[in-house]
Scaffold this motif. Sequence first.
Motif, PDB file in Angstrom:
ATOM      1  N   UNK A 215      41.873  44.305  32.643  1.00  0.00           N
ATOM      2  CA  UNK A 215      41.863  44.254  34.086  1.00  0.00           C
ATOM      3  C   UNK A 215      41.185  42.991  34.594  1.00  0.00           C
ATOM      4  N   UNK A 216      40.295  42.469  33.788  1.00  0.00           N
ATOM      5  CA  UNK A 216      39.569  41.239  34.105  1.00  0.00           C
ATOM      6  C   UNK A 216      38.778  40.879  32.857  1.00  0.00           C
TER       7      UNK A 216
ATOM      8  N   UNK B 128      47.471  31.993  40.793  1.00  0.00           N
ATOM      9  CA  UNK B 128      47.554  33.348  40.262  1.00  0.00           C
ATOM     10  C   UNK B 128      48.912  33.553  39.618  1.00  0.00           C
ATOM     11  N   UNK B 129      48.908  34.092  38.429  1.00  0.00           N
ATOM     12  CA  UNK B 129      50.168  34.378  37.729  1.00  0.00           C
ATOM     13  C   UNK B 129      50.549  35.829  37.978  1.00  0.00           C
TER      14      UNK B 129
ATOM     15  N   UNK C 135      35.627  37.049  41.817  1.00  0.00           N
ATOM     16  CA  UNK C 135      36.886  36.439  42.214  1.00  0.00           C
ATOM     17  C   UNK C 135      36.608  35.307  43.190  1.00  0.00           C
ATOM     18  N   UNK C 136      37.525  34.386  43.241  1.00  0.00           N
ATOM     19  CA  UNK C 136      37.385  33.295  44.175  1.00  0.00           C
ATOM     20  C   UNK C 136      37.533  33.775  45.605  1.00  0.00           C
TER      21      UNK C 136
ATOM     22  N   UNK D 173      35.070  42.285  43.495  1.00  0.00           N
ATOM     23  CA  UNK D 173      34.273  41.555  44.487  1.00  0.00           C
ATOM     24  C   UNK D 173      34.711  40.113  44.514  1.00  0.00           C
ATOM     25  N   UNK D 174      34.799  39.583  45.711  1.00  0.00           N
ATOM     26  CA  UNK D 174      35.180  38.190  45.899  1.00  0.00           C
ATOM     27  C   UNK D 174      34.027  37.442  46.545  1.00  0.00           C
ATOM     28  N   UNK D 175      34.033  36.155  46.305  1.00  0.00           N
ATOM     29  CA  UNK D 175      32.976  35.336  46.887  1.00  0.00           C
ATOM     30  C   UNK D 175      32.976  35.473  48.403  1.00  0.00           C
TER      31      UNK D 175
ATOM     32  N   UNK E 272      38.254  27.692  41.010  1.00  0.00           N
ATOM     33  CA  UNK E 272      37.292  27.610  42.105  1.00  0.00           C
ATOM     34  C   UNK E 272      35.908  27.437  41.523  1.00  0.00           C
TER      35      UNK E 272
ATOM     36  N   UNK F 151      45.031  28.953  35.153  1.00  0.00           N
ATOM     37  CA  UNK F 151      46.071  28.673  34.173  1.00  0.00           C
ATOM     38  C   UNK F 151      45.930  27.228  33.697  1.00  0.00           C
TER      39      UNK F 151
ATOM     40  N   UNK G 254      45.103  41.380  42.490  1.00  0.00           N
ATOM     41  CA  UNK G 254      44.604  40.481  41.478  1.00  0.00           C
ATOM     42  C   UNK G 254      43.230  39.978  41.848  1.00  0.00           C
ATOM     43  N   UNK G 255      42.541  40.697  42.692  1.00  0.00           N
ATOM     44  CA  UNK G 255      41.123  40.445  42.850  1.00  0.00           C
ATOM     45  C   UNK G 255      40.503  40.792  41.513  1.00  0.00           C
ATOM     46  N   UNK G 256      39.945  39.809  40.876  1.00  0.00           N
ATOM     47  CA  UNK G 256      39.710  39.985  39.470  1.00  0.00           C
ATOM     48  C   UNK G 256      38.374  40.623  39.199  1.00  0.00           C
ATOM     49  N   UNK G 257      38.393  41.842  38.858  1.00  0.00           N
ATOM     50  CA  UNK G 257      37.189  42.485  38.331  1.00  0.00           C
ATOM     51  C   UNK G 257      37.617  43.774  37.665  1.00  0.00           C
ATOM     52  N   UNK G 258      36.879  44.163  36.676  1.00  0.00           N
ATOM     53  CA  UNK G 258      37.085  45.503  36.146  1.00  0.00           C
ATOM     54  C   UNK G 258      35.834  46.283  36.416  1.00  0.00           C
TER      55      UNK G 258
ATOM     56  N   UNK H  88      40.668  56.082  43.995  1.00  0.00           N
ATOM     57  CA  UNK H  88      41.819  55.219  43.736  1.00  0.00           C
ATOM     58  C   UNK H  88      43.111  55.841  44.228  1.00  0.00           C
TER      59      UNK H  88
ATOM     60  N   UNK I 220      42.276  35.525  47.332  1.00  0.00           N
ATOM     61  CA  UNK I 220      42.830  36.486  46.387  1.00  0.00           C
ATOM     62  C   UNK I 220      44.265  36.815  46.759  1.00  0.00           C
TER      63      UNK I 220
ATOM     64  N   UNK J  80      40.821  46.637  36.743  1.00  0.00           N
ATOM     65  CA  UNK J  80      41.510  46.403  38.001  1.00  0.00           C
ATOM     66  C   UNK J  80      42.154  47.704  38.430  1.00  0.00           C
ATOM     67  N   UNK J  81      41.868  48.049  39.640  1.00  0.00           N
ATOM     68  CA  UNK J  81      42.365  49.325  40.119  1.00  0.00           C
ATOM     69  C   UNK J  81      43.763  49.132  40.693  1.00  0.00           C
ATOM     70  N   UNK J  82      44.586  50.112  40.536  1.00  0.00           N
ATOM     71  CA  UNK J  82      45.889  50.141  41.182  1.00  0.00           C
ATOM     72  C   UNK J  82      45.760  51.033  42.386  1.00  0.00           C
TER      73      UNK J  82
ATOM     74  N   UNK K  99      50.108  39.851  49.504  1.00  0.00           N
ATOM     75  CA  UNK K  99      49.088  39.843  50.547  1.00  0.00           C
ATOM     76  C   UNK K  99      47.968  38.931  50.078  1.00  0.00           C
TER      77      UNK K  99
ATOM     78  N   UNK L 110      46.640  45.736  34.296  1.00  0.00           N
ATOM     79  CA  UNK L 110      45.936  46.993  34.505  1.00  0.00           C
ATOM     80  C   UNK L 110      46.894  48.132  34.217  1.00  0.00           C
TER      81      UNK L 110
END
Lengths: 776, 193
Positions: A424-425, B157-158, B57-58, A481-483, A523, A516, B14-18, A755, B61, B1-3, B81, A414
């Motif tokens: 970013x995704x 996560x990398x 994301x799973x 968003x996460x599950x 998941x 990876x 790394x919560x994956x979304x844009x 942000x 995270x 992805x927001x900082x 975290x 990002x």
Amino acid sequence: MRLKSSRSFSQGTAVLPLLLLAACGGSESPNAPPPPTNQPPVANAGADQTVFEGTPTNLNGVGTDADGDTLSFAWTQTAGQLVTINNPAMALADFTAPDVVAGSPETLTFRIAVNDGAASRTDTVNVTVEENEPPVANAGANANVFENTPVSLDGTASSDPNSIDTLTYAWSQIGGVAVILNGDDTAQPTFTAPDVAPGTMEALVFQLIVSDGVNNDTDNVTITVEEGQSMVMISGKVNYEFVPPNVNCNGLNFNNTVTQAIRGATVQLIDATSGGVIDATTSDDLGDYVFTNVAALTNVRLRVRAELKRSGSPSWDFEVRDNVDTSGNPPPLQNRPLYALDGSDFNTGGSDQVRNLTATTGWGGASYTGPRSAAPFAILDAFYSAVQLVLSADGNANFAPLDAYWSVNNTLMSPTDLDAGELGASFYSSNPDGGAANPSLFLLGDASVDTEEFDDHVVVHEWGHYFEDTFSRSDSIGGAHSLGETLDARLAYGEGWATALAAMALDNPLYCDTSIPGTGGGFGIDAESGGFGVQGWYNEISVVTFLYDLFDTANDGTDDDSLGFQPIFDTMVGPQASTEAFTTIFSFAAELRPMLNAQQQAFLDSQLERENVDSIGLDIWASNETNDAGGNRDVLPLYTDMIADGSVTNICTNSDFDRPDRDGNKLAEDRYIRLSIPVTDSYDVLMTTTTATPVTPDVNDRDQSDPDVYIYRDGVLIAFGNSPVDNSEAFTSQGALIGGEIYSVMIEEWRFDDEDGAPTTYPEQICFDLSFTATP
Amino acid sequence: MRIYNTAMAFFVSLVIVACGDAAVEKSAAIEEVDVSNDAPIVTFTPKSDTMSSGKPSGPITVAYRIIGKPVVGQPVAIDLRVSSTLGPQPINIGYRINDATAMQLAKSQPETVSLAPNSDDQMGVQQVRIVPMREGRLYLNVSASVETENGSMSTVTAIPIQVGDAARPLSKNGELQIDAEGNQIRVLPAKED
């Protein structure tokens, strides 16, 4: 003890003798060192040999001595037919190999003894004598060839019984129309078959003479030239390798790689010389292609373009391209390179050919070691599956152009920089490149971080957003968003829809997202059973399970019926696309319900109830919903009713479900209003923060409330106010609102989205006074 | 992805979304345009106007913050975290380095850690220390797993660690060519039979 004088002589150098005195009854020096010990010589009889009978043969002996002693040599024969050794007292001796019986080599053994005057050492050598037998010529099998084609003769099967012989080749033509033979002194000369008259054949006879330098042998071969086809057919299959996930989605299972058809892709026959396209076709559902009436004797190659294109009705235009371009002057996004799979050049010859191409993964066992040719076609085939699902409901559907961008260099970073491959995704964009490019998917491909090409559910999930965007409507606000999270209702529906669509299109309820390659990370989401978070209208997994169970035919629990895809599709492209309310599970279910018969409605209700969504009194506004996400504040009613008559309503938002880092897209961060307009007029909107927001010592903190208002009609944004003014938003609607109409309004506390600077001490609940007043 | 630049920490999630990765700047201007029942009124759309949310994301995270500037041969601390939506279950963390020439775990840095939630059901910040062995963009793989009634659920996560200013080396895949229409194509080889 006798004194030994040890003399070391190097060539041409005199070395003083060393006198060693030993105590033996009267030494002159009782402390003299003992004499050096003689080191024996080293004997080497040379390497074993194989020779022909009757040939002079050398015995190549070598002797060395570390002390530099003078050496003497003696050769003797110890085995085999007795021969006379010439110069047996020399290191280099010789003899004449005796006659032996053909086919019965005989081994003679010789020994050399090397003596330095004090010690002697020996070594032996074996000399195998064989009769020089003649070679056997083999000019290859007779063959029929087509006129004007390149032909190669093959004499490589020629042989010689003697392993030490080297063969020479000499070809000549002894019959038929004369041709120019290239490489007639090699094992495989070539020529071009001559033109023959129609309906005739011409026999060309070639003779091969092989020699071992002493003996020769000959063989002949006949090449019959016949008239070839002027036009041929080139056909075959185009496939790609697909890697399924491991059980429980724990990584990709490269050991179970399968080969699947590339369906519906453009296959081209390319002129290998000019690069021009001779012909093009589309692979079918089995990956088969065929080119008929192809000119014979033409150098060509096959190419499969990573695109699905169909004109007419139905129609589609999907492409897979590489977005990465770090040249500093990249072309527009949709002019970036399209992926293509190429076979090698070949000649169409004079007869039909079958040629199959497979795009391989490039996986080398522990990492990617080769070209990742399969990836673009795996992505393309996921699109194909999604298209088939839609066509099952509308056989004449016309799909808007869609591009997928994938690269081995698309990594997670990002902010997003498409040229650099930093995303970013993986995501869908309705109008990338400022609207200059087609709706597009951007997919990760960096094997060090995450790859998507074989996560087909992920690809179709993103395609599901494209479907909403182009066939239906989505009011989703997006964001992380996460599950299992408790989401804004619009986001929950949009994400649940996309995942459910993937399960439907791929006919597989298990959505896997591996990470990876080679690590086993990943998941899964089971669209049949869900299982994340608290069930409800705010949970994307509840939406997934709800939609999928409406669709599928598998019965489990209350899921004892099936609507199939048609009514789901009809709702999405019909009333959902124009619903007055925001697109949520409520709007979808309420718009779907009238299309169903009584039994189906009961089934629909049961699926809603299972997900803790009230079916009684269902409407698009969730008017009768009672699930308040566990008693949390500011959740219900989902829509607060207001009339634009100047009356003030206090309404609150909170970020209770959005900790520790706020994304601004969780339940209750945005609040909805169902606004009734009494008369057609422009309206003054006033939203004032009523919750105290203490000023923090940090001057950079954005610690004051920033309320915003957005007014929609049937999903279209009509008016808004989003100034940065602290604690207030006041504006006049950009034009008149229509009397008698219902508008959906969204209000938000911008700091929950911000942000850059809402401090962690910022209140979790912010309340506002809101009013809508007709302008004077 | 927001900082997220908060007063407390600067975690890159790394919560994956844009979503609206191009941050939407608030406009103070209010346009007055003609209104009709048919025409769309405004050109501004709040929040995500150009991007979808991306893939979900799973349930586990990992957010990270690299402390200081990584230097070859010097230990680098990374605050992690880890969050889970699977309830107050312990999370097992594992650190993996695929390229031993790139970095090593610092001395006394355990390869695995088990995290337990605090009283607020939140995971505390976990710190991992690595030593970069060369410049470039290096990756520390962090695996996080939780035992559920349906079995173990894990994610890998990398975490990218930029050492020095060298640009990320790009990999080559296929050959850039021009097709018959003059357009760029990236040609990949086929296996043939």
